[in-house]
Write a protein that holds these residues in place. Structure first.
Motif, short mmCIF file in Angstrom:
data_model
loop_
_atom_site.label_atom_id
_atom_site.label_comp_id
_atom_site.label_asym_id
_atom_site.label_seq_id
_atom_site.Cartn_x
_atom_site.Cartn_y
_atom_site.Cartn_z
N ILE A 113 67.69 42.31 21.14
CA ILE A 113 68.71 43.36 20.98
C ILE A 113 69.07 43.96 22.33
O ILE A 113 70.25 44.07 22.70
N ALA A 114 68.05 44.35 23.09
CA ALA A 114 68.28 45.00 24.38
C ALA A 114 68.97 44.07 25.37
O ALA A 114 69.92 44.48 26.06
N GLU A 115 68.51 42.85 25.45
CA GLU A 115 69.12 41.90 26.39
C GLU A 115 70.55 41.57 25.98
O GLU A 115 71.41 41.33 26.84
N SER A 116 70.81 41.56 24.68
CA SER A 116 72.18 41.32 24.21
C SER A 116 73.10 42.45 24.67
O SER A 116 74.25 42.22 25.08
N ILE A 117 72.59 43.68 24.59
CA ILE A 117 73.38 44.83 25.05
C ILE A 117 73.63 44.75 26.54
O ILE A 117 74.78 44.95 27.01
N TYR A 146 80.34 43.10 19.15
CA TYR A 146 79.66 42.03 19.89
C TYR A 146 78.26 41.78 19.33
O TYR A 146 77.86 40.63 19.09
N LEU A 147 77.54 42.86 19.08
CA LEU A 147 76.18 42.74 18.53
C LEU A 147 76.21 42.16 17.13
O LEU A 147 75.35 41.37 16.74
N SER A 148 77.20 42.57 16.34
CA SER A 148 77.32 42.04 14.98
C SER A 148 77.48 40.53 14.99
O SER A 148 76.88 39.82 14.17
N LYS A 149 78.26 40.01 15.93
CA LYS A 149 78.46 38.57 16.04
C LYS A 149 77.18 37.85 16.44
O LYS A 149 77.02 36.65 16.18
N LYS A 150 76.28 38.59 17.09
CA LYS A 150 74.99 38.01 17.49
C LYS A 150 73.90 38.25 16.43
O LYS A 150 72.73 38.04 16.69
N GLY A 151 74.31 38.73 15.25
CA GLY A 151 73.38 38.92 14.14
C GLY A 151 72.60 40.21 14.18
O GLY A 151 71.59 40.36 13.48
N LYS A 190 82.56 51.84 25.67
CA LYS A 190 83.06 50.70 24.88
C LYS A 190 82.16 50.47 23.65
O LYS A 190 81.84 49.34 23.31
N ARG A 191 81.79 51.57 23.00
CA ARG A 191 80.83 51.51 21.90
C ARG A 191 81.28 50.59 20.77
O ARG A 191 80.50 49.77 20.28
N MET A 198 69.29 34.56 15.83
CA MET A 198 68.41 35.58 15.26
C MET A 198 69.24 36.61 14.50
O MET A 198 70.26 37.07 14.99
N THR A 199 68.82 36.94 13.28
CA THR A 199 69.47 37.98 12.49
C THR A 199 68.52 39.16 12.33
O THR A 199 67.39 38.99 11.86
N ILE A 200 69.00 40.34 12.72
CA ILE A 200 68.14 41.53 12.69
C ILE A 200 68.85 42.63 11.89
O ILE A 200 69.88 43.15 12.32
N PRO A 201 68.29 43.01 10.74
CA PRO A 201 68.90 44.09 9.95
C PRO A 201 68.64 45.44 10.61
O PRO A 201 67.71 45.60 11.41
N PHE A 202 69.47 46.42 10.26
CA PHE A 202 69.28 47.76 10.81
C PHE A 202 67.98 48.36 10.30
O PHE A 202 67.25 49.02 11.04
N VAL A 203 67.68 48.15 9.02
CA VAL A 203 66.42 48.57 8.41
C VAL A 203 65.89 47.40 7.59
O VAL A 203 66.66 46.73 6.91
N ASP A 204 64.59 47.16 7.66
CA ASP A 204 64.01 46.01 6.95
C ASP A 204 63.03 46.49 5.88
O ASP A 204 61.81 46.43 6.04
#
Length: 367
Positions: free
Chosen positions: A358-362, A299-304, A292-293, A1-7
């Motif tokens: 997103i939340a579960e990835s975090i 990490y999130l970037s690698k997950k799209g 560890k921001r 899944m790829t999620i942009p910051f703003v769509d």
């Protein structure tokens, strides 16, 4: 899944017919500067916001500058503002010839710490610019009370707080004026730079409008020197279309923010944004605090998942303000939080499965 910051692409697709028609009308009528589309948007915004005057400008930065210049703020003066904001807030103070005086942030709500304002007031102080950051309202009544005590102007920076409320009163309506940005990514965004200001003060509105239009309300009738800061017809027409949807979009942002907070609840690794009592947080941004921001962001970037940091450095620690010689101890909360804050994707079009991903990835990062 790829999620942009703003769509913004999805938002455009949802409004394509109306947006394309609005753009086409402006082009067909060559109504690029001034004219009915500007007037329509100014009147429409003022009416929906419940204020006497809305003056459109070329961008949100200009609107702050125009307000201060029209209030007579200049060389030798000081203006108090918050340590954590976009540089527009402070650079416009300097552009007027005044000195920016920074105050640290509230540790819970990230807006200006109103308990630290009074100690920064001097005989040269002329105004306070509280920033309703991320969509969160400041303790604006307390700030206004301090300002009244010292006969200071309150100029509200509402670049991130369109239609936020405190005690059922909208952001920008507590002080002498409120400044807005309609940058594309804002809750109400144009397709280029755009801005404006609100006020119920007739004289100030007239001065601001005149100053933003080369010092003239009628062409060639210049009563003063001003600047060129005009909203163009295309942006006005686009914003008029979008304005019809702002309340629905704000409700959806609040709903999506609640979804995030519910998933993160009772988790020790993620500090979620609080909402000040008696207020409506419009959630321009959903900002968490984590350890560890930087590792988490990678990490999130690698997950799209695209995220952002608002802002990587508090204003007093930018090179632009090195001449003020501030130290970490001057703004301990802002300095401490700068390594922890992370803005997650949040917009009306965001779906629950995306929020969950997103939340579960975090959460998985901290297992």
């Amino acid at each position: 899944m790829t999620i942009p910051f703003v769509d913004l692409k999805t938002q455009y697709k949802n409004l394509k017919v109306s947006i394309d028609t609005a753009i086409g009308n402006v082009i067909e009528e060559t109504a690029f500067i001034g004219g009915k589309y500007i007037i329509e948007f100014e009147e429409k915004f003022a009416r929906k916001y419940g204020v006497k005057h809305f003056v459109s400008t070329a961008n949100g930065t200009d609107s702050l500058y125009i307000i201060m210049k029209s209030l007579g703020i200049g060389p030798g003066d000081e203006v108090i503002t918050v340590a954590n904001s976009w540089i527009s807030t402070s650079e416009t103070i300097t552009q007027c010839g005044a000195k920016p005086v920074f105050v640290d942030i509230d540790p819970d709500y990230y807006t200006i710490d109103e308990t630290r304002i009074e100690e920064k007031i001097t005989s040269r102080t002329k105004a306070i610019i509280p920033v309703h950051l991320y969509g969160q309202m400041c303790e604006i009544e307390k700030i206004k009370s301090i300002a009244d005590k010292y006969n200071l102007h309150v100029i509200e920076d509402c670049a991130q707080s369109h239609f936020s409320k405190y005690k059922n009163k909208k952001a920008g309506t507590f002080g002498i004026a409120g400044s807005f940005s309609f940058y594309p990514g804002k809750n109400l965004g144009a397709y280029g730079d755009a801005g404006g200001l609100i006020t119920d003060d007739d004289e100030l509105a007239l001065k601001c409008k005149m100053f933003a239009r080369h010092g003239a309300l009628v062409k060639h009738k210049h009563k003063m020197e001003g600047i060129n800061s005009r909203l163009d017809g295309l942006q006005a027409a686009i914003l008029s279309v979008k304005l019809d949807h702002i309340e629905e979009w704000t409700a959806k942002r609040i709903e999506n923010a609640a979804c995030y907070s519910q998933i993160f609840q009772n988790n020790d690794h993620v500090i979620t944004p609080l909402v000040r009592d008696n207020s409506v947080h419009s959630f321009h941004l959903y900002v968490i605090r984590v350890k560890k921001r930087n590792d988490l962001q990678n990490y999130l970037s690698k997950k799209g998942i695209e995220t952002a940091i608002h802002y990587p450095s508090p204003l007093p620690f930018l090179e632009a303000y090195s001449y003020l010689q501030h130290k970490r101890k001057d703004f301990p909360v802002s300095y401490h939080y700068k390594e922890q804050i992370l803005s997650l994707p949040l917009y009306p079009e965001l779906k629950y499965d995306q929020i969950s991903y997103i939340a579960e990835s975090i959460l998985s990062f901290y297992k």
